[in-house]
Design an enzyme around this catalytic site. Structure first.
Site, mmCIF file in Angstrom:
data_model
loop_
_atom_site.group_PDB
_atom_site.id
_atom_site.type_symbol
_atom_site.label_atom_id
_atom_site.label_comp_id
_atom_site.label_asym_id
_atom_site.label_seq_id
_atom_site.Cartn_x
_atom_site.Cartn_y
_atom_site.Cartn_z
ATOM 1 N N ALA A 9 0.843 -1.204 0.000
ATOM 2 C CA ALA A 9 0.000 0.000 0.000
ATOM 3 C C ALA A 9 0.873 1.247 0.000
ATOM 4 C CB ALA A 9 -0.912 -0.024 1.226
ATOM 5 N N GLY A 13 0.878 1.224 -4.991
ATOM 6 C CA GLY A 13 -0.294 0.399 -4.673
ATOM 7 C C GLY A 13 -1.513 1.238 -4.320
ATOM 8 N N VAL A 86 5.026 -4.334 -4.054
ATOM 9 C CA VAL A 86 5.917 -4.151 -2.909
ATOM 10 C C VAL A 86 7.186 -3.419 -3.364
ATOM 11 C CG1 VAL A 86 5.066 -6.246 -1.784
ATOM 12 C CG2 VAL A 86 7.077 -6.376 -3.254
ATOM 13 N N PHE A 158 3.931 3.469 -14.707
ATOM 14 C CA PHE A 158 4.714 4.602 -15.218
ATOM 15 C C PHE A 158 4.372 5.922 -14.541
ATOM 16 C CE2 PHE A 158 4.757 1.501 -18.728
ATOM 17 C CZ PHE A 158 6.133 1.391 -18.932
ATOM 18 N N CYS A 272 13.190 5.876 -7.832
ATOM 19 C CA CYS A 272 13.235 4.994 -9.008
ATOM 20 C C CYS A 272 14.474 5.123 -9.896
ATOM 21 C CB CYS A 272 11.996 5.223 -9.856
ATOM 22 S SG CYS A 272 10.488 4.754 -8.995
ATOM 23 N N GLN A 274 17.716 6.123 -9.910
ATOM 24 C CA GLN A 274 19.026 5.524 -9.591
ATOM 25 C C GLN A 274 18.891 4.012 -9.401
ATOM 26 O OE1 GLN A 274 22.009 7.445 -7.174
ATOM 27 N NE2 GLN A 274 22.067 5.689 -5.809
#
Ligand SMILES: NC(=O)c1ccc[n+]([C@@H]2O[C@H](COP(=O)([O-])OP(=O)(O)OC[C@H]3O[C@@H](n4cnc5c(N)ncnc54)[C@H](O)[C@@H]3O)[C@@H](O)[C@H]2O)c1
Ligand SMILES: O=c1ccn([C@@H]2O[C@H](COP(=O)(O)OP(=O)(O)O[C@H]3O[C@H](CO)[C@@H](O)[C@H](O)[C@H]3O)[C@@H](O)[C@H]2O)c(=O)[nH]1
Length: 480
Positions: A9, A13, A86, A158, A272, A274
């Site tokens: 979550a 999520g 996750v 995305f 995200c 790196q």
């Protein structure tokens, strides 16, 4: 009622499932997580993440067909479609440390699905994962031999933080990868039918599993590469008197290049870019492609260089010492319109200033003091050298204050660093800020938010990333 369950979550999520619930009232959507406090917050007025428009979407469906729960096994067992959302951070120890994706959370979730399921399921990878992860998940799911059949799909997300709801309501594309078998294609169609409730047919792309998994890593790598490319140009602009915003505008007019994602900055951050490029680099190395790995590694090296260059510029401009000086930091989030600080350039710059014994005063409209203190005190792995980066020492804690007003944060400061592009920083009363500061007053703009000409008229010595240098700075070259 068809039941969907999303495991995880978080930033993906929560918003993703909220939009599916909004657009598909005939589906029951349950988001589960091992973190009880997070689930608790999803069930309250103040949601655990800040995202424009999210409150309205959640309020419209929560309790109707959208639920948040810690009763993971029950909801997983009941659902027909499972989304795995996750976290997949970079490994910090062991084989592939500093590069490979840490699939511990992902594998635990997959094993739990295998253990509790007693009916056939479609399992959708939402998390960003290495190529071929679907094959690994199939192996875990099928090891039980209890007759339950699974179809694994890759449906990478995305969305960008700060615009997540907009991105989910009007996606540029939805990507679904599946097995090229009749059962695989049937599962692809089932997921496609859900998105088709609000996404035009031609924007839903279907591919094989490996293309879908790799497209996500490739997409982030290409985006980050643009930022590193313009940031590399910003250093050359400063050395030559060119202006990076003018260069970006000029090259962006070429439709083959396009104008988006060409804002030079103090360096990209976020959970995200790196992580996913390092993951890509590791996959290339594992596949015996060192040249390709080194090519993508450069994108992160330039990002590190840009953060270091900015920090060194601050220090060298102020007579090569900031010890005992007050520096105000405007912006701690990794970008505007989010409270997320993961990999924020602000953390790097703040920690660097603390090591130089500066006193820093931080203002961010959304990030809490607890989060800031946590980030500054946390040990991070230097991916390139495999050593922990220096966190803030216990005594350095006294050097940090967190303010809820930009004018208070800058009062008495020797210098101001703008590190997040919050819109409100464009409209601050910089004359008032200048009047309250020590002189000479320095402005280091890591986001090209302020008009350097106007600020120089006020009296500031201005450093604006990638723009012609202030005469003061020309005499004080910074090493990166
Ligand atoms: N943040 C973004 O903007 C974004 C966008 C696209 C894709 N992604 C990818 O999506 C994935 C999730 O990212 P995020 O930002 O939402 O992460 P996050 O850390 O915000 O959320 C992940 C959640 O998963 C939970 N979790 C972990 N293991 C679990 C388990 N076994 N059972 C139940 N819950 C479990 C955690 O407690 C956490 O709340 C990552 O792979 C990321 O790369 C993120
Ligand atoms: O011209 C630009 C554009 C971005 N940035 C920085 O780059 C970072 C990432 O920005 P952005 O991509 O907007 O945010 P994210 O939420 O990290 O989203 C990226 O990462 C997600 C996670 O994988 C993907 O889903 C998204 O498509 C991808 O844009 C931030 O620090 C930005 O400030 C710049 O410095 N200059």
């Amino acid at each position: 009622m068809v039941k969907i369950c999303c495991i995880g979550a978080g930033y993906v999520g929560g918003p993703t499932m909220a939009v599916i619930a909004l657009k598909c009232p005939e589906l029951e959507v349950v988001v589960v997580d091992i973190c009880a406090s997070r689930i608790d917050a999803w069930n309250r007025d103040k949601l655990p993440i800040y995202e424009p428009g999210l409150d309205d979407v959640v309020k419209a469906c929560r309790g109707r067909n959208l639920f948040f729960s810690t009763d993971i096994e029950k909801h997983v067992a009941d659902a027909e479609i499972l989304f795995l959302s996750v976290n997949t951070p970079t490994k910090t120890s062991g084989l592939g440390a500093g590069k490979a994706a840490d699939l511990t959370f992902w594998e635990k979730a997959a094993r739990m699905i295998a253990d509790v399921s007693n009916s056939d399921k479609i399992v959708v990878e939402k998390s960003t994962v290495p190529v071929k992860t679907a094959e690994a998940i199939e192996k875990i799911l099928n090891h039980n031999n209890n007759g339950v059949k699974y179809q694994v799909l890759s449906n990478p997300e995305f969305l960008s933080e700060g615009t997540a709801i907009e991105d989910l309501l009007y996606p540029e594309r939805v990507l679904i990868g599946g097995r090229e078998t009749p059962e695989g294609q049937k599962a692809v169609q089932t997921l496609k039918d859900i998105y088709a409730r609000w996404v035009p047919d031609d924007l839903i792309i279907t591919t094989n599993l490996w293309s879908a998994e790799l497209s996500k890593l490739a997409s982030n790598a290409f985006q980050a590469q643009r930022v590193s490319s313009i940031n590399a140009m910003s250093a050359l602009c400063e050395a030559t008197g060119a202006s990076v915003s003018e260069v970006a505008y000029a090259i962006g007019m070429d439709s083959r290049i396009g104008p988006k994602f060409l804002n030079s900055s103090v360096g990209f951050g976020g959970s995200c870019f790196q992580k996913d490029i390092l993951n890509l680099v590791y996959i290339c190395e594992c596949n015996g492609l060192p040249e390709v790995a080194n090519y993508w590694k450069q994108v992160i090296k330039i990002n590190d260089y840009q953060k270091r260059r900015f920090l060194n510029r601050v220090i060298s401009s102020m007579f090569n010492t900031v010890s005992g000086k007050k520096i105000a930091i405007l912006g701690f989030a990794f970008k505007k319109d989010t409270a997320d600080t993961r990999e924020s350039a602000s953390i790097f710059v703040s920690q660097g200033l603390l090591r130089e014994k500066a006193n820093i005063s931080i203002y961010d409209p959304k990030v809490t003091e607890d989060q800031i203190q946590y980030d500054l005190a946390t040990n991070k792995l230097d991916w390139d050298n495999q050593v922990p980066q220096q966190p803030m020492s216990p005594t350095a804690r006294n050097q940090v204050t967190v303010m809820w007003d930009p004018y208070e944060a800058t009062k008495g400061a020797h210098g101001v660093c703008i590190l997040t592009e919050w819109d409100e920083f464009k409209d601050l009363d910089y004359k008032k800020i200048y009047d309250g500061m020590q002189k000479p007053a320095f402005m280091f703009d890591g986001r090209n938010m302020v008009d350097p000409v106007k600020l120089r008229e006020i009296g500031f010595i201005v450093y604006s990333i990638g723009r012609p240098l202030d005469p003061w700075l020309l005499d004080m070259p910074a090493v990166a």
